[in-house]
Design an enzyme around this catalytic site. Structure first.
Site, short mmCIF file in Angstrom:
data_model
loop_
_atom_site.label_atom_id
_atom_site.label_comp_id
_atom_site.label_asym_id
_atom_site.label_seq_id
_atom_site.Cartn_x
_atom_site.Cartn_y
_atom_site.Cartn_z
N LYS A 181 0.74 -1.27 0.13
CA LYS A 181 0.07 -0.03 0.23
C LYS A 181 0.65 1.30 -0.13
CE LYS A 181 -2.31 -0.82 3.80
NZ LYS A 181 -1.61 -2.29 4.13
N ARG A 202 -9.00 1.47 9.18
CA ARG A 202 -8.73 -0.02 9.61
C ARG A 202 -9.68 -0.67 10.48
NH1 ARG A 202 -2.61 0.83 8.97
NH2 ARG A 202 -1.53 -1.15 9.70
N ARG A 250 11.83 -6.52 4.48
CA ARG A 250 11.67 -5.03 4.27
C ARG A 250 12.57 -3.99 4.80
NH1 ARG A 250 5.67 -2.45 4.62
NH2 ARG A 250 5.81 -2.42 7.08
N ARG A 263 12.04 -1.65 10.51
CA ARG A 263 10.98 -1.50 11.29
C ARG A 263 11.13 -2.65 12.57
NH1 ARG A 263 5.71 0.44 8.14
NH2 ARG A 263 4.66 -0.80 9.99
N ARG A 289 0.31 -8.54 13.58
CA ARG A 289 -0.34 -7.61 12.70
C ARG A 289 -1.22 -7.99 11.59
NH1 ARG A 289 4.74 -4.97 10.52
NH2 ARG A 289 3.31 -3.53 9.30
P1 AMP Z 1 1.54 0.69 8.93
O1 AMP Z 1 2.62 1.60 8.87
O2 AMP Z 1 0.27 1.11 8.03
O3 AMP Z 1 1.81 -0.60 8.96
O4 AMP Z 1 1.23 0.93 10.46
C1 AMP Z 1 2.10 0.78 11.54
C2 AMP Z 1 1.30 0.65 12.97
O5 AMP Z 1 0.66 1.82 13.22
C3 AMP Z 1 0.00 -0.38 13.04
O6 AMP Z 1 0.33 -1.79 13.52
C4 AMP Z 1 -0.80 0.06 14.13
O7 AMP Z 1 -0.13 -0.07 15.32
C5 AMP Z 1 -0.64 1.85 13.86
N1 AMP Z 1 -1.65 2.16 12.87
C6 AMP Z 1 -1.45 2.50 11.66
N2 AMP Z 1 -2.55 3.14 11.05
C7 AMP Z 1 -3.66 2.71 11.95
C8 AMP Z 1 -5.02 2.80 12.04
N3 AMP Z 1 -5.58 3.40 10.74
N4 AMP Z 1 -5.31 2.52 13.11
C9 AMP Z 1 -4.90 2.24 14.26
N5 AMP Z 1 -3.53 2.05 14.24
C10 AMP Z 1 -2.87 2.28 13.24
#
Ligand code: AMP
Length: 216
Positions: free
Chosen positions: A15, A90, A129, A162, A173
């Site tokens: 994404k 989400r 990654r 990360r 996740r």
């Molecule tokens: P991502 O970079 O999109 O994989 O997000 C990393 C982490 O940020 C996720 O595992 C959540 O802990 C938090 N996070 C990101 N977007 C959201 C969201 N829309 N709602 C809740 N937590 C989020």
């Protein structure tokens, strides 16, 4: 009227990579909730410290703080034409909050490309990654390596792994995605917004399919 695109899909499906490309191609702002949390974490804000307690476990940050953060970003001038939302919404509650806030901008969710791939592909991609510190550009040690090891091709900044890309957290996740986010697939399908894209293809092919879907 502004255009809002929601990129839906499991962690590691691409994404972020595709949102960056689409943002360049369309001129729409790219809003990544994960990047916003990481930025807050880097700056040690209260929001960043709160988010970290959830992020390290691979859990979702509570809806109210997440919605408020995205809303604040959407009110900025760079989002006047609309935005590509990556990682938000989400949960069904976030999707409803998004609808309400977009009404304030005379907008709506116009299209929801759902990028899909099997769990084996996601696990493989996330654990190999590498992410750039400056802008969050991502590389894959095996399938999309940087030209110089450890350095971002786009801005030369350091690449790091990360914390939440470690195998145990990745597995959680993915589980959290299936439990809390995947109900959005039928939600947007019922609204006639969903277009499924095969995320197991190369970056270029996924972009082609996305552009074709958005031009329809
Ligand atoms: P991502 O970079 O999109 O994989 O997000 C990393 C982490 O940020 C996720 O595992 C959540 O802990 C938090 N996070 C990101 N977007 C959201 C969201 N829309 N709602 C809740 N937590 C989020």
């Amino acid at each position: 009227m502004p255009t809002f695109i929601v990129l839906l899909g499991p962690p590691g499906v691409g994404k972020g990579t595709q949102a960056k490309i689409l943002s360049k191609k369309t001129g729409l702002a790219h809003i990544s909730s994960g990047d916003l949390f990481r930025e807050n974490l880097k700056n040690q804000t209260e929001l960043g410290k709160l988010a970290q307690t959830y992020m390290t476990k691979g859990e979702l940050v509570p809806d109210d703080v997440t919605v408020a953060m995205v809303k604040d970003r959407l009110t900025r001038p760079e989002c006047k034409m609309g935005a590509i939302l990556d990682g938000f919404p989400r949960t069904p509650a976030q999707a409803q909050a998004l609808e309400t806030m977009l009404q304030d901008f005379n907008g709506q969710v116009d299209s929801v490309p759902f990028i899909a791939a099997g769990e084996d592909v996601l696990l493989e991609r996330l654990t190999s990654r590498w992410t750039c510190r400056a802008e969050g550009h991502v590389f894959n040690a095996k399938t999309n390596p940087p030209q110089v090891t450890g350095k971002c091709d786009f801005d030369g900044s350091e690449l790091y792994q990360r914390d939440d890309d470690k195998e145990e957290t990745v597995k959680n996740r993915i589980k959290v995605y299936f439990n809390q986010t995947s109900p959005l697939i039928s939600y947007y399908q019922n609204h006639g917004k969903l277009v499924e894209i095969n995320g197991a293809q190369s970056i270029d092919r996924v972009t082609q399919d996305l552009m074709a879907a958005l031009n329809k």
